[in-house]
Design an enzyme around this catalytic site. Structure first.
Site, mmCIF file in Angstrom:
data_model
loop_
_atom_site.group_PDB
_atom_site.id
_atom_site.type_symbol
_atom_site.label_atom_id
_atom_site.label_comp_id
_atom_site.label_asym_id
_atom_site.label_seq_id
_atom_site.Cartn_x
_atom_site.Cartn_y
_atom_site.Cartn_z
ATOM 1 N N GLU A 122 69.583 -40.043 65.257
ATOM 2 C CA GLU A 122 68.172 -39.879 64.896
ATOM 3 C C GLU A 122 67.355 -40.375 66.085
ATOM 4 O OE1 GLU A 122 67.207 -41.258 60.981
ATOM 5 O OE2 GLU A 122 68.845 -40.100 60.094
ATOM 6 N N GLU A 189 63.597 -32.058 61.119
ATOM 7 C CA GLU A 189 63.623 -32.175 59.651
ATOM 8 C C GLU A 189 62.247 -32.493 59.069
ATOM 9 O OE1 GLU A 189 66.635 -34.705 57.911
ATOM 10 O OE2 GLU A 189 65.791 -34.438 55.898
HETATM 11 O O1 KIV Z 1 72.873 -36.470 57.307
HETATM 12 C C1 KIV Z 1 72.642 -35.256 57.213
HETATM 13 O O2 KIV Z 1 73.211 -34.553 56.398
HETATM 14 C C2 KIV Z 1 71.650 -34.689 58.126
HETATM 15 C C3 KIV Z 1 71.250 -33.265 57.909
HETATM 16 C C4 KIV Z 1 70.591 -33.054 56.637
HETATM 17 C C5 KIV Z 1 70.486 -32.718 59.054
HETATM 18 O O3 KIV Z 1 71.203 -35.351 59.002
#
Ligand code: KIV
Length: 275
Positions: A122, A189
């Site tokens: 992230e 996202e």
């Molecule tokens: O952890 C996850 O599944 C994600 C996706 C939804 C992009 O980061």
């Protein structure tokens, strides 16, 4: 020489995914187990072992409690179940933010122990240097900007991002800086549609949308959401099946058969050999 001819299948790589910028949309889904990875592999370019597995598989309230060991175990399962798709493993909260060296040691461990092709982090300005450190040392990194589930404690919940001018600018800067640090693709996202398009145009690597825009270079969803395994579905998810209902009906049928001694039947039991 073996008489079996084993079909040689080449897995997609980070450069293959990057080369799809602006081309045919990139199909991505999350995967956590070997059998599901085997089904998804026939249709997807990229499988993400997302830290969402903390909530989806382990019943945690958010992704903060997910550990490196959990990610490695599920990463290994997904690698065993798939052959063609690129497999990316999420770095969990606390495993990559503190320093570039710690991020490298943990990401290298994930790559060695799972055999996956890349990690995802992230991304914000605070970790851009760590991303550059990893990519310069042979670890392909996928970034993740906009709504960042691991920031749930500072953000106070899972809310769409980029609705104010300041937030829009920050997210656009995060995406640009992540791509400049060498990320091969960036997940975008939970942002307003216009911002997702702006990011897609602004970065030279694929923008993979989730709750973002059809204009992104690819899309990703949590597989269990799109299969209808939960009774609540976020606004940005399209449900392609009602597996929760299917499972409920199947288990109700099994329970009734057991209670009425209809299961097992003659076809489902063993008989002693005659004589
Ligand atoms: O952890 C996850 O599944 C994600 C996706 C939804 C992009 O980061």
């Amino acid at each position: 020489m073996s008489s079996h001819s084993q079909e040689v299948v080449r897995r997609l790589t980070a450069p293959d995914i990057t080369a799809r910028k602006g081309g045919k949309p990139i199909v991505c889904l999350t995967a956590y187990t070997a059998p599901m990875a085997g089904i998804l592999d026939n249709h997807c370019d990229l499988l993400l072992v997302g830290d969402s597995l903390g909530m989806v598989v382990h019943g945690l309230p958010n992704t903060v409690g997910v550990t490196l060991e959990m990610m490695i175990l599920h990463g290994q399962a997904v690698m065993r179940g798939s052959r063609k798709a690129m497999v990316v493993v999420d770095m969990p909260f606390g495993s990559y933010e503190g320093s570039a060296e710690v991020a490298y040691a943990n990401a290298a461990r994930v790559m060695k122990e799972t055999g996956a092709s890349a990690v995802k982090v992230e991304a914000g300005q605070a970790v851009v240097e760590n991303i550059a450190y990893l990519t310069a040392r042979g670890i392909p990194v996928m970034g993740h900007v906009g709504l960042r589930p691991q920031a749930v404690m500072t953000d106070g919940g899972f809310r769409a991002k980029g609705r104010s001018d300041e937030e829009r600018r920050r997210i656009l800067d995060d995406a640009r800086a992540t791509a400049e640090a060498g990320a091969f693709a960036v997940v975008v996202e939970g942002v307003a549609e216009g911002l997702a398009r702006e990011i897609t145009l602004a970065i030279p690597v694929p923008a993979i949308g989730i709750g973002a825009s059809a204009g992104c270079d690819g899309q990703i969803l949590v597989t269990d959401d799109m299969l209808g395994l939960f009774d609540w579905t976020p606004k940005f998810v399209r449900r392609y099946a009602d597996l929760r209902g299917e499972i409920d009906r199947a288990v109700a049928g099994y329970a009734a058969d057991v209670r009425e001694r209809r299961f097992p039947g003659p076809a489902e039991i063993y008989f002693a050999k005659a004589g």
